[in-house]
Design a protein around this motif. Structure first.
Motif, PDB file in Angstrom:
ATOM      1  N   LEU A  77       0.856  -1.185   0.000  1.00 13.71           N
ATOM      2  CA  LEU A  77       0.000   0.000   0.000  1.00 13.71           C
ATOM      3  C   LEU A  77       0.899   1.244   0.000  1.00 13.71           C
ATOM      4  O   LEU A  77       1.827   1.339   0.793  1.00 13.71           O
ATOM      5  N   VAL A 108       0.789   5.329   0.485  1.00 15.81           N
ATOM      6  CA  VAL A 108      -0.053   6.415   1.000  1.00 15.81           C
ATOM      7  C   VAL A 108       0.740   7.703   0.971  1.00 15.81           C
ATOM      8  O   VAL A 108       1.884   7.736   1.425  1.00 15.81           O
ATOM      9  N   LEU A 144      -0.580   8.808   8.458  1.00 13.75           N
ATOM     10  CA  LEU A 144      -1.443   7.832   9.142  1.00 13.75           C
ATOM     11  C   LEU A 144      -1.585   8.269  10.594  1.00 13.75           C
ATOM     12  O   LEU A 144      -0.909   7.778  11.499  1.00 13.75           O
ATOM     13  N   MET A 148      -8.586   2.858  10.971  1.00  9.04           N
ATOM     14  CA  MET A 148      -7.710   3.126   9.817  1.00  9.04           C
ATOM     15  C   MET A 148      -6.819   1.912   9.534  1.00  9.04           C
ATOM     16  O   MET A 148      -6.704   1.450   8.390  1.00  9.04           O
ATOM     17  N   LYS A 163      -8.810  -1.075   8.172  1.00  8.13           N
ATOM     18  CA  LYS A 163      -9.106  -0.940   6.729  1.00  8.13           C
ATOM     19  C   LYS A 163      -7.908  -1.406   5.902  1.00  8.13           C
ATOM     20  O   LYS A 163      -8.067  -2.056   4.867  1.00  8.13           O
ATOM     21  N   ILE A 164      -6.702  -1.033   6.344  1.00 10.40           N
ATOM     22  CA  ILE A 164      -5.477  -1.430   5.622  1.00 10.40           C
ATOM     23  C   ILE A 164      -5.343  -2.947   5.627  1.00 10.40           C
ATOM     24  O   ILE A 164      -5.084  -3.571   4.596  1.00 10.40           O
ATOM     25  N   VAL A 201       3.288  -1.280   4.118  1.00  8.27           N
ATOM     26  CA  VAL A 201       2.796   0.098   3.924  1.00  8.27           C
ATOM     27  C   VAL A 201       3.992   1.041   3.778  1.00  8.27           C
ATOM     28  O   VAL A 201       4.897   1.040   4.616  1.00  8.27           O
ATOM     29  N   CYS A 259       4.609   5.040   3.568  1.00  7.90           N
ATOM     30  CA  CYS A 259       3.890   6.289   3.796  1.00  7.90           C
ATOM     31  C   CYS A 259       4.800   7.479   3.506  1.00  7.90           C
ATOM     32  O   CYS A 259       5.951   7.507   3.948  1.00  7.90           O
ATOM     33  N   LEU A 304      -7.821   6.830   2.817  1.00  9.32           N
ATOM     34  CA  LEU A 304      -7.940   5.376   3.029  1.00  9.32           C
ATOM     35  C   LEU A 304      -9.388   4.889   3.058  1.00  9.32           C
ATOM     36  O   LEU A 304      -9.633   3.696   3.138  1.00  9.32           O
ATOM     37  N   ILE A 358     -10.094   2.505   0.106  1.00  8.31           N
ATOM     38  CA  ILE A 358      -9.066   1.494  -0.160  1.00  8.31           C
ATOM     39  C   ILE A 358      -9.696   0.155  -0.558  1.00  8.31           C
ATOM     40  O   ILE A 358     -10.702  -0.263  -0.003  1.00  8.31           O
TER      41      ILE A 358
END
Length: 543
Positions: free
Chosen positions: A240, A242, A246, A279, A282-283, A291, A293, A336, A339
């Motif tokens: 992912l 982003v 976060l 949050m 969801k990821i 991830v 970021c 997000l 997503i």
């Protein structure tokens, strides 16, 4: 200052320096030639290096023309114009910067001789422009076609660009790495090959030897995993990307929250925690296990991600996020809330490794990576930097050769061929432009002459042999700096992209013509320096 009926009239601001006519031309030409002379000894595989020390005491050791010219601090405007062509050459093709500068200096030197013969600068400029156009035609005639599958030829082009830049120890290996990197990221657009050098990332790391330089078919980040409890190695990574933080978002408008008892405070903290947990959920639900970021990751978010077994890296540069998207096929998300698993990229392995003294994150095993990393190693920081400059040049020239599909022999071969053809063509011009075209042809000889001088070979003997060989029709013959002989450079494998030569000749011509047409230099008082700098007003430059 002018006078009217004996009364002085001040036209220019007091303290303004003005140089006019032949003096202005002479000083401008001198400034340009001084710059050309400064980098001339770096040309070719036997060129010497320069050590540059800036005001902070940082050291750069290089023989890369554009690096030297960017580092030195010049005052004279004509000298700055010469440095501009080196930058243009570097931006357009990545190599041939020293050639462009040396050629510009020689064109101006030859022009000065014509000015001494009372030939008008406009006529010299016209002759130079016509000669430059003819030179482009001759270059096209002597160009050698190259196919995208001819790896051997591409390696020779890469090796030519890196020779003389400290890379000789592992030249074959580095040339192979460069060709593989360029071919991986080159794409076909509307039937034409397109190469973007931004997608070949160069990561430098001190330690090991030059031989330890490697190509990573993916992205290497100069970062480490954000939380110690997170996994350091993830196979079959779902990635992912982003570009927002976060953490709990702050309100767009100024707002105050008034808390009157401890229970409210507890609820407020719990609500913040819930938002962060949602949050992270969801990821995880989307299937991401890695991830990256671009901004920060909240401490609590780090904890929940670590608990879910997700590897996370924060504060990744925007350019690296774009490369990761290109390499893994991931979409860069800002919000997000939307997503889904289709937004994730893929890689066979994401792991944190120790390279030298530092930790780095490797993203490898991408299916069809359109972005790759060359991890450059070397014994000292200065060695690594110089190898990186050589590899950067090689990456650019291989990309240019692939796009154009045309190369020319190196080692002064094209310059001598163009010089001879121009001398035969010049009489067809008639008028005084013929003299300018002949001067242009003579100026091109500076490249093989300099290559010979820098290798400790007699330049006169070399030029005589080269001209004789080219007159016999041996158009690929150049200077072999190792033996001092003249040999066929196509057979020897010394090759350069056509665009490197054509850009160098065009840029050198343009700047020479521009400097020649200046007959009045008006310098404001702000330009005036003290004698300590070695340059006062618009007087003679000292570098």
């Amino acid at each position: 200052m002018a006078t009217l009926h004996g009364q002085p009239v001040l036209i220019l601001k007091e303290g303004t320096q003005r140089t006019v006519g032949r003096d202005a031309q002479r000083l401008n030409i001198m400034a340009a030639r001084v710059i050309a002379e400064a980098v001339r000894s770096t040309l070719g595989p036997r060129g010497m290096d320069k050590m540059l020390v800036d005001g902070l005491g940082d050291i750069v050791i290089t023989n890369d023309g554009v690096t030297i010219l960017k580092e030195i601090d010049v005052e004279h405007p004509a000298a700055k114009m010469i440095i501009e062509i080196a930058k243009t050459q570097d931006n357009e093709v990545g190599d041939g910067t020293t050639t462009a500068v040396v050629l510009a200096g020689e064109l101006l030197k030859r022009a000065e001789e014509l000015l001494d013969q009372e030939i008008h600068p406009a006529i010299i400029s016209t002759g130079y422009r016509l000669a430059s156009e003819k030179a482009m035609e001759i270059l096209e005639e002597i160009a050698i076609p190259i196919s995208k599958d001819d790896d051997e030829m591409l390696k020779k082009i890469a090796a030519t660009a890196m020779t003389g830049k400290g890379a000789e120890v592992a030249l074959d290996k580095l040339a192979d790495i460069v060709v593989r990197a360029v071919k991986t990221v080159t794409e076909e657009v509307n039937g034409k090959l397109r190469f973007d050098p931004d997608y070949v990332k160069l990561e430098r790391r001190q330690g090991g030897g030059i031989e330890d330089t490697e190509l990573v078919e993916g992205i290497v980040l100069d970062k480490e995993v954000v939380h110690p409890a997170m996994p350091k190695r993830v196979k079959n990574a779902k990635i992912l990307l982003v570009d927002s933080a976060l953490e709990v978002k702050e309100t767009e408008t100024d707002a105050k929250i008034r808390i009157t008892d401890p229970e409210m405070l507890q609820k407020f903290i719990e609500q913040e925690e819930k938002m962060i947990k949602d949050m992270v959920n969801k990821i995880v639900e989307a299937g991401a296990n890695v991830v990256f970021c671009q901004k920060g990751i909240d401490d609590l978010a780090q904890y929940y991600l670590a608990k879910a077994g997700v590897l996370a890296v924060r504060r990744v540069k925007k350019s690296d996020i774009e490369k990761l998207a290109k390499a893994t096929g991931a979409k860069v998300l800002t919000d997000l809330r939307d997503i889904s698993s289709s937004d994730l990229g893929e890689a066979a392995l994401v792991e944190e490794r120790k390279v030298g003294e530092d930790k780095m994150v490797f993203v490898t095993g991408c299916k069809n990576p359109k972005a790759v990393t060359i991890l450059i190693r070397g014994g000292t920081e200065h060695v690594v930097e110089e190898i990186a400059r050589g590899i950067e040049d090689a990456v650019r020239v291989v990309g240019v050769a692939l796009e154009d599909g045309k190369v020319v022999a190196g080692a002064g071969a094209p310059e001598i061929e163009i010089s001879l053809k121009l001398k035969q063509w010049a009489p067809t011009l008639g008028g005084r432009e013929q003299l300018a075209a002949e001067a242009f042809a003579a100026a091109l000889e500076i490249i093989p002459k300099t290559l010979a001088e820098n290798a400790g070979i007699d330049p006169i003997d070399v030029l005589v042999e080269l001209k004789a060989a080219h007159e016999r029709g041996e158009k690929y013959t150049g200077v072999d700096v190792e033996t001092g002989k003249v040999v066929d450079m196509k057979e020897r494998g010394v090759l350069e992209p056509l665009r490197v030569k054509s850009q160098a000749i065009e840029s050198a011509t343009e700047v020479a013509v521009m400097i020649l047409r200046i007959d009045d230099v008006i310098a404001a008082k702000g330009l005036e320096k003290t004698k300590e700098t070695g340059f006062e007003g618009m007087g003679e430059p000292e570098f």
